[in-house]
Design a protein around this motif. Structure first.
Motif, short mmCIF file in Angstrom:
data_model
loop_
_atom_site.label_atom_id
_atom_site.label_comp_id
_atom_site.label_asym_id
_atom_site.label_seq_id
_atom_site.Cartn_x
_atom_site.Cartn_y
_atom_site.Cartn_z
N ILE A 67 0.83 -1.20 0.00
CA ILE A 67 0.00 0.00 0.00
C ILE A 67 0.87 1.26 0.00
N LEU A 68 1.92 1.22 0.84
CA LEU A 68 2.81 2.38 0.91
C LEU A 68 3.47 2.66 -0.43
N ARG A 69 3.97 1.61 -1.07
CA ARG A 69 4.69 1.87 -2.31
C ARG A 69 3.74 2.26 -3.43
N SER A 70 2.47 1.85 -3.34
CA SER A 70 1.50 2.28 -4.35
C SER A 70 1.28 3.78 -4.26
N PHE A 71 1.03 4.26 -3.04
CA PHE A 71 0.78 5.68 -2.88
C PHE A 71 2.02 6.51 -3.20
N LEU A 72 3.15 6.11 -2.64
CA LEU A 72 4.37 6.86 -2.88
C LEU A 72 4.76 6.79 -4.35
N GLY A 73 4.53 5.66 -4.95
CA GLY A 73 4.85 5.51 -6.37
C GLY A 73 4.04 6.47 -7.22
N ALA A 74 2.79 6.68 -6.81
CA ALA A 74 1.95 7.63 -7.54
C ALA A 74 2.50 9.03 -7.41
N LEU A 75 2.98 9.37 -6.20
CA LEU A 75 3.55 10.69 -5.99
C LEU A 75 4.78 10.89 -6.85
N LEU A 76 5.55 9.81 -7.00
CA LEU A 76 6.77 9.90 -7.79
C LEU A 76 6.50 10.15 -9.27
N SER A 81 -4.68 9.37 -10.27
CA SER A 81 -5.73 8.45 -10.70
C SER A 81 -5.19 7.04 -10.86
N GLY A 82 -3.89 6.96 -11.13
CA GLY A 82 -3.29 5.65 -11.32
C GLY A 82 -3.32 4.82 -10.06
N VAL A 83 -3.39 5.49 -8.90
CA VAL A 83 -3.35 4.77 -7.62
C VAL A 83 -4.51 3.80 -7.50
N LEU A 84 -5.69 4.25 -7.88
CA LEU A 84 -6.86 3.37 -7.78
C LEU A 84 -6.63 2.08 -8.53
N PHE A 85 -6.10 2.21 -9.72
CA PHE A 85 -5.91 1.04 -10.56
C PHE A 85 -4.80 0.13 -10.06
N SER A 86 -3.68 0.74 -9.67
CA SER A 86 -2.59 -0.14 -9.23
C SER A 86 -2.95 -0.76 -7.89
N LEU A 87 -3.72 -0.08 -7.07
CA LEU A 87 -4.16 -0.68 -5.81
C LEU A 87 -5.11 -1.84 -6.07
N ALA A 88 -6.05 -1.61 -6.96
CA ALA A 88 -7.02 -2.66 -7.27
C ALA A 88 -6.29 -3.91 -7.74
N GLY A 89 -5.41 -3.71 -8.67
CA GLY A 89 -4.66 -4.85 -9.19
C GLY A 89 -3.74 -5.40 -8.13
N GLY A 90 -3.07 -4.49 -7.43
CA GLY A 90 -2.10 -4.92 -6.44
C GLY A 90 -2.72 -5.74 -5.33
N ILE A 91 -3.84 -5.31 -4.81
CA ILE A 91 -4.46 -6.02 -3.69
C ILE A 91 -4.99 -7.38 -4.13
N LEU A 92 -5.63 -7.40 -5.29
CA LEU A 92 -6.13 -8.69 -5.79
C LEU A 92 -4.95 -9.65 -5.96
#
Lengths: 187, 134, 307
Positions: A67-76, A81-92
């Protein structure tokens, strides 16, 4: 299930190191001039970290890293908007991989788990995308994603496997004692 | 298959499963006939903002689609194909995808909620034609 | 003509070039303007003197008059004053006043077109009369180009002069040419049915080609000389299939103005001429020669037979 050790300096350190490793791999991957075959087709180098974390760290910590790297990665630089998608995929992907991880060694090898995870990651992203843009047509991408998950997942899985083995054989693990805690769950 | 460390029973299931998806999907895609007069539809927020019969395009043209907060995409249309040539979104997935021309292809720019689809020509009574009287 | 000409020939480049040149010549002679325009000279000399013309122009005007008779004047090559008044398809398109329309109508009469085959020469009887061959020059151009190609030995070709289709023979592989009929409701290139044809011309006309909209009413380019207004005949598309593109062109306009009943009557009475008429409520009627030969029909369209 044994309780993970209280939030100690070691845990925080491990989480910090893993998150920064994941972000580094993320940045490196974006710099590579690779062709984009279809939405969501990427090398997924950061997943190496997720796999290693799933193996050697408490489940909750591995999730926190994700979760941390998803959010921070988005900041980078991935766009909010990409966070929603990478989180969805990432968590599944994470959930799927953690289930499979329980049978690591007996039924599944790390590369296969990585392949499954890669595919689930893409499926998760695709489903969210389909909902957002209201296009069922997006289902045509499944074959390409299947094949790309096989290829990239296997590659990252092999690397993760080597890293895990290296850590296990190094002197890091005995100091952490996490193998002892989770080894029993997985066998 | 020889028992190696990377081909455990569960692994086989995963690998075969994905391979199956790939093969089935590929056959399904090939079965779809190459429609002779594809129409590209550009939608934003689900609303159609531009439709064009790609075959009827004689001179290439481009146009700009703006979204909220300065987001934009520049779409290029040529005979038989369409693409996003420039976009404001950071991931640039839509630009990297390049040209599309078949009905199973689409370009998506999620930040700008832009979708370019190629429609299966519902107006094709019977396959291809050599010419049209108009 | 301002139209796009497409010729696909399986054979010599020379024949192709010759065909294109022929089309350009005809365009120059029969356009409304231009140094070589014979139509311009005829119109200028209206009410005054005879104008010598080429065989091409004479043939076209002669045929036009013949079909004006057949359609009882609903197709009339002297309709130019009315066409100019409305200006549909130009930037000057507008709804003329009833007075202006009456004046223009008084100048329309194919009977006042004098033809002298010995010249050959043509004269318009009254001043301010004018010919507009725009509607049929394309058809003649197609016929002429086809003649050039056939004389060069071409046995398989596809021509389209701004949508007027002519096919020579079958396709090189022996199968018939598959020609789509334009969907009146969709952008150009979408068809509602397919005809398999050889050695014939397919010409489709409809109000969807050129029009302007004012106050919710569509004013289209196919004018009815008897009313002075765009024809309101209940049809949305007319397709004529016959080996002469000139006749197909003339009839596609005439039949449109005639409407369903009279149009079908006329077509059935003519030999070697077939047609497909589509009404406003998307009913598709075909002449007896085309019955059963329509391949597929787009959604929303249905085939009907006159009782």
């Amino acid at each position: 299930m044994k309780e993970a050790p209280a939030l100690s300096v070691r845990r925080i350190t491990w989480i910090g190191v893993m998150v920064s490793q994941a972000l580094l791999l993320h940045v490196v991957e974006r710099l590579l001039p690779l062709p984009q075959l279809a939405p969501g087709v990427k090398l997924g180098l950061a997943n190496i970290v997720t796999l290693v974390a799933l193996e050697i760290l408490p489940w909750g910590d591995a999730l926190s890293i994700l979760i941390l790297r998803s959010f921070l990665g988005a900041l980078l630089g991935g766009g909010a908007s990409g966070v929603l998608f990478s989180l969805a995929g990432g968590i599944l992907s994470f959930l799927g991989m953690s289930v499979l991880m329980r049978h690591k060694g007996s039924l599944f090898s790390v590369p296969a788990i990585s392949v499954a995870g890669a595919f689930l990651h893409n499926v998760g992203q695709l489903c969210i995308a389909a909902l957002v843009v209201e296009t069922f047509n997006i289902i045509v991408y499944f074959p390409i994603l299947a094949i790309s998950a096989l290829v990239t997942g296997f590659f990252t899985g092999v690397v993760a496997d080597l890293v895990i083995k290296a850590i296990e054989h190094s002197r890091l693990m005995p100091v952490m004692g996490t193998t002892t805690q989770f080894g029993s769950l997985r066998k | 298959m020889r028992d190696s460390k990377y081909f455990l029973p569960g692994d086989i299931i995963i690998y075969m499963g994905l391979l199956l998806i790939f093969l089935l999907g590929s056959f399904a895609a090939m079965g779809r006939t190459n429609n002779g007069s594809p129409t590209a539809v550009v939608t934003q927020d689900g609303k159609s903002i531009h439709r064009v019969r790609l075959d009827a395009v004689t001179e290439p043209y481009e146009f700009r689609v703006e979204g909220s907060g300065g987001a934009y995409n520049i779409i290029q249309v040529e005979h038989g194909r369409i693409r996003v040539v420039e976009a404001s979104c950071p991931d640039q997935i839509d630009v990297k995808q390049g040209w599309i021309s078949q009905s199973h292809q689409s370009i998506v720019c999620l930040p700008n909620r832009l979708v370019i689809r190629i429609l299966k020509a519902e107006h094709e009574p019977v396959g291809e034609i050599d010419g049209i009287a108009f | 003509m301002g139209t796009i000409v497409e010729i696909r020939v399986f054979g010599s480049q020379r024949a192709l070039d010759a065909a294109f040149r022929r089309i350009q010549d005809i365009d120059a002679t029969m356009g409304r303007t231009g140094l070589d325009s014979e139509v311009y000279r005829i119109n200028q000399a209206a009410g005054k003197e005879w104008v010598p013309v080429s065989q091409d122009t004479f043939q076209v005007v002669e045929t036009a008059v013949e079909y004006a008779k057949l359609t009882a004047g609903l197709f009339d090559p002297s309709i130019a004053p009315l066409v100019d008044l409305w200006g549909i398809g130009t930037a000057k398109a507008r709804i003329p006043s009833l007075e202006e329309i009456k004046i223009a109508q008084s100048l329309i009469d194919y009977g006042d077109i004098e033809l002298d085959p010995t010249g050959p020469a043509i004269r318009l009887q009254h001043e301010a009369m004018a010919l507009d061959l725009g509607g049929i020059a394309k058809g003649y151009g197609a016929d002429a180009a086809v003649e050039v190609l056939k004389r060069s030995g071409i046995s398989s070709a596809f021509l389209s002069l701004g949508g007027n289709v002519y096919v020579i023979g079958s396709k090189p592989d022996g199968s018939p040419w598959r020609i789509g009929i334009q969907d009146p409701d969709s952008p150009r290139g979408t068809h509602i049915t397919v005809l398999e044809v050889k050695d014939t011309s397919v010409v489709t006309s409809g109000p969807y080609e050129r029009y302007f909209i004012k106050d919710g009413i569509r004013y289209h380019h196919i004018l009815d000389p008897t009313t002075g207004f765009p024809a309101d005949s209940g049809l949305v598309s007319v397709t004529i299939v016959t080996p002469s593109s000139l006749i197909a062109d003339a009839l596609s306009t005439g039949v449109f103005v005639l409407g369903l009943e009279k149009g079908l009557d006329l077509l059935e009475s003519l030999e070697d001429v077939e047609g497909i008429l589509v009404t406003n409520d998307r009913k598709v009627y075909a002449t007896s020669g085309l019955r059963g030969r329509l391949n597929g029909l787009a959604k929303g369209y249905s085939l009907y037979e006159r009782q």
